[in-house]
Design an enzyme around this catalytic site. Structure first.
Site, PDB file in Angstrom:
ATOM      1  N   ARG A 180     -19.312  83.114 -15.256  1.00 48.18           N
ATOM      2  CA  ARG A 180     -18.830  83.314 -16.626  1.00 48.18           C
ATOM      3  C   ARG A 180     -19.359  84.606 -17.253  1.00 48.18           C
ATOM      4  O   ARG A 180     -19.502  84.684 -18.474  1.00 48.18           O
ATOM      5  CB  ARG A 180     -19.177  82.109 -17.516  1.00 48.18           C
ATOM      6  N   SER A 229     -13.602  74.913 -23.158  1.00 47.29           N
ATOM      7  CA  SER A 229     -14.954  74.443 -22.849  1.00 47.29           C
ATOM      8  C   SER A 229     -15.959  75.151 -23.749  1.00 47.29           C
ATOM      9  O   SER A 229     -15.987  76.383 -23.807  1.00 47.29           O
ATOM     10  CB  SER A 229     -15.291  74.714 -21.385  1.00 47.29           C
ATOM     11  N   GLU A 299     -20.336  78.893 -23.930  1.00 46.26           N
ATOM     12  CA  GLU A 299     -19.297  79.579 -23.163  1.00 46.26           C
ATOM     13  C   GLU A 299     -18.335  80.281 -24.119  1.00 46.26           C
ATOM     14  O   GLU A 299     -17.790  81.332 -23.818  1.00 46.26           O
ATOM     15  CB  GLU A 299     -18.532  78.599 -22.270  1.00 46.26           C
TER      16      GLU A 299
END
Length: 325
Positions: A180, A229, A299
């Site tokens: 990520r 998310s 995130e």
């Protein structure tokens, strides 16, 4: 809240820009959470050349922020100073099928449309994008992935325009992808990317994409105002399980709520502010650390200024927030 108009300070060259320039544009209109203050100046370039011209002439002391489709983004209530760049589908949304099971796409393309275009061309390997909300620009920036595949597994190279207005090509290695995260040139705007897939049957690929859609819609609040998310999965853990175990499924702060369907999705259920959403996220982080001994990391990208007297401080720094749960 509003900012001073930047346009008069950019004369005389700003009159040569062909794209759209809007002072003090509310960003709540373009984020999936439907929250956020204004951009001091929102710029939608007409094409690559227009963007390069703008970047080349813009004074370097003016902050530049790039946003995509606004899916994985929380903009605070005080907004963003400087220039906010948002690419349009018209100028940056094309697709081109190349030889050798490759496809080149503009970064304003939604992930799902890229997956579909590849499938229809008989290019397999990009079906995972069917399960990711948002656009290709954001996927490239954060190495988006799901179902065992990430952007770094398929991206060959991307085209970008630097803060100095230069058009450059970056390889997969140049991006230094991690989970990520990426580490491309600071301030660069991604405008297109080339992906490597492998040969497949279009009907078979599309069938698997339909399965992904069904799975996602049955397990995630896809039709809600959400940012996808909320927290990254810590090594060896699933965020939603940690959140559930901490008793935070369905937890509310103001108009924000952790989803009852998927505990790692944060929702705007009733005219939430960005303050509500960030406060709820930090509350969840605090409770997970206190009960599970694990520190969750966001995130969702959070950016911008807090509104006056409405600051959220990170619980993990030992601070408290302004407001009540």
């Amino acid at each position: 809240m509003s900012f001073p108009d930047l346009i008069p300070t950019l004369e005389p060259w700003i009159s040569e820009v062909r794209g759209r320039l809007i002072p003090n544009q509310l960003l709540s209109e373009v984020t999936w959470f439907r929250v956020g203050g204004p951009a001091q100046l929102l710029f939608t370039p007409a094409d690559e050349d227009d963007l390069a011209f703008f970047m080349r002439h813009l004074p370097h002391d003016i902050r530049v922020t790039v946003i995509g489709l606004g899916s994985n983004l929380l903009i605070r209530d005080g907004g963003l100073d400087g220039v906010v760049i948002r690419l349009s589908a018209k100028g940056f949304g094309g697709t081109e099928v190349l030889e050798g099971q490759r496809i080149r796409v503009g970064t304003a393309m939604p992930d799902v449309k890229v997956a579909t275009a590849a499938a229809e061309a008989g290019i397999d390997g990009l079906t995972f994008y069917r399960g990711i909300p948002g656009g290709i620009g954001g996927a490239l920036y954060m190495n988006a992935g799901c179902y065992g595949t990430e952007t770094r597994d398929r991206m060959v190279e991307l085209r970008a325009i630097t803060r100095q207005g230069e058009i450059v090509t970056l390889t997969n290695a140049d991006m230094a992808y991690r989970y990520r995260k990426s580490n491309g040139p600071r301030g660069a705007v991604f405008v297109s990317a080339t992906y490597q897939g492998f040969a497949g049957d279009p009907q078979d690929i599309l069938g698997r994409m339909r399965e992904i859609t069904e799975k996602r819609e049955s397990s995630q609040p896809t039709k809600s105002r959400t940012g996808g998310s909320t927290f990254k999965n810590p090594e060896g853990h699933s965020s939603w399980k940690l959140i559930d175990a901490a008793g935070c499924r369905g937890l509310k702060v103001g108009g924000a709520q952790m989803s009852e369907l998927h505990a790692n999705f944060l929702l705007n259920i009733e005219n939430a502010t960005a303050l509500d959403i960030e406060t709820l996220g930090e509350t969840v982080r605090n409770r997970v650390r206190a009960t599970q001994g694990v520190e969750l990391q966001w995130e969702i990208r959070r950016m911008g200024h807090f509104a006056p007297d409405a600051v959220v401080r990170e619980f993990l720094d030992g601070d408290v927030f302004t407001g009540a749960v």
